[in-house]
Motif scaffolding. Structure first.
Motif, PDB file in Angstrom:
ATOM      1  N   UNK A  50       0.929  -1.275  -0.081  1.00  0.00           N
ATOM      2  CA  UNK A  50      -0.137   0.027  -0.024  1.00  0.00           C
ATOM      3  C   UNK A  50       0.826   1.252  -0.042  1.00  0.00           C
ATOM      4  N   UNK A  51       0.764   2.093  -1.057  1.00  0.00           N
ATOM      5  CA  UNK A  51       1.569   3.343  -1.225  1.00  0.00           C
ATOM      6  C   UNK A  51       1.145   4.348   0.019  1.00  0.00           C
ATOM      7  N   UNK A  52       1.895   5.450  -0.165  1.00  0.00           N
ATOM      8  CA  UNK A  52       1.772   6.736   0.682  1.00  0.00           C
ATOM      9  C   UNK A  52       0.270   7.329   0.040  1.00  0.00           C
ATOM     10  N   UNK A  53       0.016   6.951  -1.086  1.00  0.00           N
ATOM     11  CA  UNK A  53      -1.501   7.453  -1.481  1.00  0.00           C
ATOM     12  C   UNK A  53      -2.512   6.442  -1.428  1.00  0.00           C
ATOM     13  N   UNK A  54      -2.323   5.475  -0.604  1.00  0.00           N
ATOM     14  CA  UNK A  54      -3.063   4.232  -0.482  1.00  0.00           C
ATOM     15  C   UNK A  54      -3.468   3.621  -1.789  1.00  0.00           C
ATOM     16  N   UNK A  55      -2.501   3.560  -2.666  1.00  0.00           N
ATOM     17  CA  UNK A  55      -2.436   2.539  -4.140  1.00  0.00           C
ATOM     18  C   UNK A  55      -2.204   1.329  -3.633  1.00  0.00           C
ATOM     19  N   UNK A  56      -3.125   0.227  -3.767  1.00  0.00           N
ATOM     20  CA  UNK A  56      -2.764  -1.265  -3.239  1.00  0.00           C
ATOM     21  C   UNK A  56      -2.634  -2.070  -4.429  1.00  0.00           C
ATOM     22  N   UNK A  57      -1.484  -2.800  -4.202  1.00  0.00           N
ATOM     23  CA  UNK A  57      -1.247  -3.819  -5.021  1.00  0.00           C
ATOM     24  C   UNK A  57      -0.951  -5.093  -4.513  1.00  0.00           C
ATOM     25  N   UNK A  58      -1.294  -6.128  -5.425  1.00  0.00           N
ATOM     26  CA  UNK A  58      -1.273  -7.587  -4.798  1.00  0.00           C
ATOM     27  C   UNK A  58      -0.520  -8.590  -5.817  1.00  0.00           C
ATOM     28  N   UNK A  59       0.136  -9.446  -5.112  1.00  0.00           N
ATOM     29  CA  UNK A  59       0.747 -10.478  -6.033  1.00  0.00           C
ATOM     30  C   UNK A  59      -0.449 -11.367  -6.530  1.00  0.00           C
ATOM     31  N   UNK A  60      -0.175 -11.937  -7.666  1.00  0.00           N
ATOM     32  CA  UNK A  60      -1.263 -12.554  -8.533  1.00  0.00           C
ATOM     33  C   UNK A  60      -1.960 -13.692  -7.675  1.00  0.00           C
ATOM     34  N   UNK A  61      -1.097 -14.524  -6.947  1.00  0.00           N
ATOM     35  CA  UNK A  61      -1.459 -15.636  -6.375  1.00  0.00           C
ATOM     36  C   UNK A  61      -2.429 -15.366  -5.104  1.00  0.00           C
ATOM     37  N   UNK A  62      -2.171 -14.050  -4.690  1.00  0.00           N
ATOM     38  CA  UNK A  62      -3.161 -13.682  -3.532  1.00  0.00           C
ATOM     39  C   UNK A  62      -4.316 -12.961  -3.795  1.00  0.00           C
ATOM     40  N   UNK A  63      -4.657 -12.156  -5.156  1.00  0.00           N
ATOM     41  CA  UNK A  63      -5.516 -11.472  -5.404  1.00  0.00           C
ATOM     42  C   UNK A  63      -6.923 -12.251  -5.086  1.00  0.00           C
ATOM     43  N   UNK A  64      -7.762 -11.283  -4.539  1.00  0.00           N
ATOM     44  CA  UNK A  64      -9.192 -11.714  -4.094  1.00  0.00           C
ATOM     45  C   UNK A  64      -9.114 -12.521  -2.833  1.00  0.00           C
ATOM     46  N   UNK A  70      -4.819   0.260   5.775  1.00  0.00           N
ATOM     47  CA  UNK A  70      -4.020   0.912   6.580  1.00  0.00           C
ATOM     48  C   UNK A  70      -5.017   1.741   7.808  1.00  0.00           C
ATOM     49  N   UNK A  71      -4.474   1.544   8.901  1.00  0.00           N
ATOM     50  CA  UNK A  71      -5.630   2.135   9.861  1.00  0.00           C
ATOM     51  C   UNK A  71      -4.568   3.472  10.631  1.00  0.00           C
ATOM     52  N   UNK A  72      -5.048   4.616  10.138  1.00  0.00           N
ATOM     53  CA  UNK A  72      -3.897   5.688  10.599  1.00  0.00           C
ATOM     54  C   UNK A  72      -4.038   5.789  12.082  1.00  0.00           C
ATOM     55  N   UNK A  73      -5.298   5.868  12.606  1.00  0.00           N
ATOM     56  CA  UNK A  73      -5.643   6.069  14.042  1.00  0.00           C
ATOM     57  C   UNK A  73      -4.532   5.318  14.909  1.00  0.00           C
ATOM     58  N   UNK A  74      -4.302   3.818  14.197  1.00  0.00           N
ATOM     59  CA  UNK A  74      -3.679   2.940  15.193  1.00  0.00           C
ATOM     60  C   UNK A  74      -2.127   2.888  14.740  1.00  0.00           C
ATOM     61  N   UNK A  75      -1.726   3.618  13.704  1.00  0.00           N
ATOM     62  CA  UNK A  75      -0.718   3.657  13.061  1.00  0.00           C
ATOM     63  C   UNK A  75      -0.121   2.146  12.846  1.00  0.00           C
ATOM     64  N   UNK A  76      -0.975   1.786  12.062  1.00  0.00           N
ATOM     65  CA  UNK A  76      -0.735   0.174  11.727  1.00  0.00           C
ATOM     66  C   UNK A  76      -1.271  -0.242  10.323  1.00  0.00           C
ATOM     67  N   UNK A  77      -0.844  -1.267   9.888  1.00  0.00           N
ATOM     68  CA  UNK A  77      -1.244  -1.598   8.617  1.00  0.00           C
ATOM     69  C   UNK A  77      -1.582  -3.209   8.746  1.00  0.00           C
ATOM     70  N   UNK A  78      -2.670  -3.771   8.123  1.00  0.00           N
ATOM     71  CA  UNK A  78      -3.099  -5.116   8.451  1.00  0.00           C
ATOM     72  C   UNK A  78      -3.117  -5.686   7.055  1.00  0.00           C
ATOM     73  N   UNK A  79      -2.726  -7.052   7.202  1.00  0.00           N
ATOM     74  CA  UNK A  79      -2.910  -7.953   6.070  1.00  0.00           C
ATOM     75  C   UNK A  79      -4.115  -8.961   6.189  1.00  0.00           C
ATOM     76  N   UNK A  80      -5.214  -8.619   5.914  1.00  0.00           N
ATOM     77  CA  UNK A  80      -6.267  -9.640   6.090  1.00  0.00           C
ATOM     78  C   UNK A  80      -6.167 -10.666   5.190  1.00  0.00           C
ATOM     79  N   UNK A  81      -6.104 -11.913   5.641  1.00  0.00           N
ATOM     80  CA  UNK A  81      -5.866 -12.941   4.538  1.00  0.00           C
ATOM     81  C   UNK A  81      -6.922 -13.972   4.812  1.00  0.00           C
ATOM     82  N   UNK A  82      -7.614 -14.217   3.855  1.00  0.00           N
ATOM     83  CA  UNK A  82      -9.005 -15.302   3.710  1.00  0.00           C
ATOM     84  C   UNK A  82      -8.687 -16.568   2.868  1.00  0.00           C
ATOM     85  N   UNK A  83      -9.151 -17.411   2.929  1.00  0.00           N
ATOM     86  CA  UNK A  83      -9.261 -18.814   2.363  1.00  0.00           C
ATOM     87  C   UNK A  83      -7.610 -18.899   2.214  1.00  0.00           C
ATOM     88  N   UNK A  84      -7.046 -19.221   3.141  1.00  0.00           N
ATOM     89  CA  UNK A  84      -5.524 -19.535   3.249  1.00  0.00           C
ATOM     90  C   UNK A  84      -5.213 -20.883   2.843  1.00  0.00           C
TER      91      UNK A  84
END
Length: 114
Positions: A50-64, A70-84
């Motif tokens: 995730x870029x400074x302008x919040x542009x998001x990119x994903x490796x093909x194998x994890x798309x979808x 990005x959570x600005x209030x918590x000063x954190x970035x999360x990676x939600x991983x479904x269907x592992x």
């Protein structure tokens, strides 16, 4: 100044995890955040960013399946991983980068196995 990853664990195929990348000593605002992973015996690989302008990119194998948030209030970035999948098993690392500055965390292990 550091970033710390958390949220890894052992899950079964099809389950979900949410990894967190939290910064201390600096604000993640204006930093690009990149999630990488490295499986045993394999080179480190880029997963999502995730870029400074919040542009998001994903490796093909994890798309979808993976979402970077990005959570600005918590000063954190999360990676939600479904269907592992078993092939998602790896050590996951967070990198905060801006211009020539880069901060890495120590990694969090994700294991997907039945």
């Amino acid at each position: 100044v550091q970033v710390v990853e958390s949220g890894g664990g052992l899950v079964q195929p099809g389950e979900s995890l949410r990894l967190a990348c939290e910064a201390s000593g600096f604000s993640l605002l204006g930093y690009g955040i990149i999630w990488h992973r490295q499986a045993p015996g394999m080179p480190r690989d880029w997963v999502a960013s995730i870029g400074g302008t919040n542009l998001k990119k994903y490796q093909e194998s994890v798309k979808g399946r993976f979402t970077i948030i990005r959570d600005v209030a918590k000063n954190a970035v999360y990676l939600q991983m479904n269907n592992l999948k078993p092939e998602d098993t790896a050590m996951y690392y967070c990198e905060a980068t801006r211009l020539s500055t880069s901060y890495w965390g120590q990694g969090t292990q994700v294991t997907v196995s039945s």
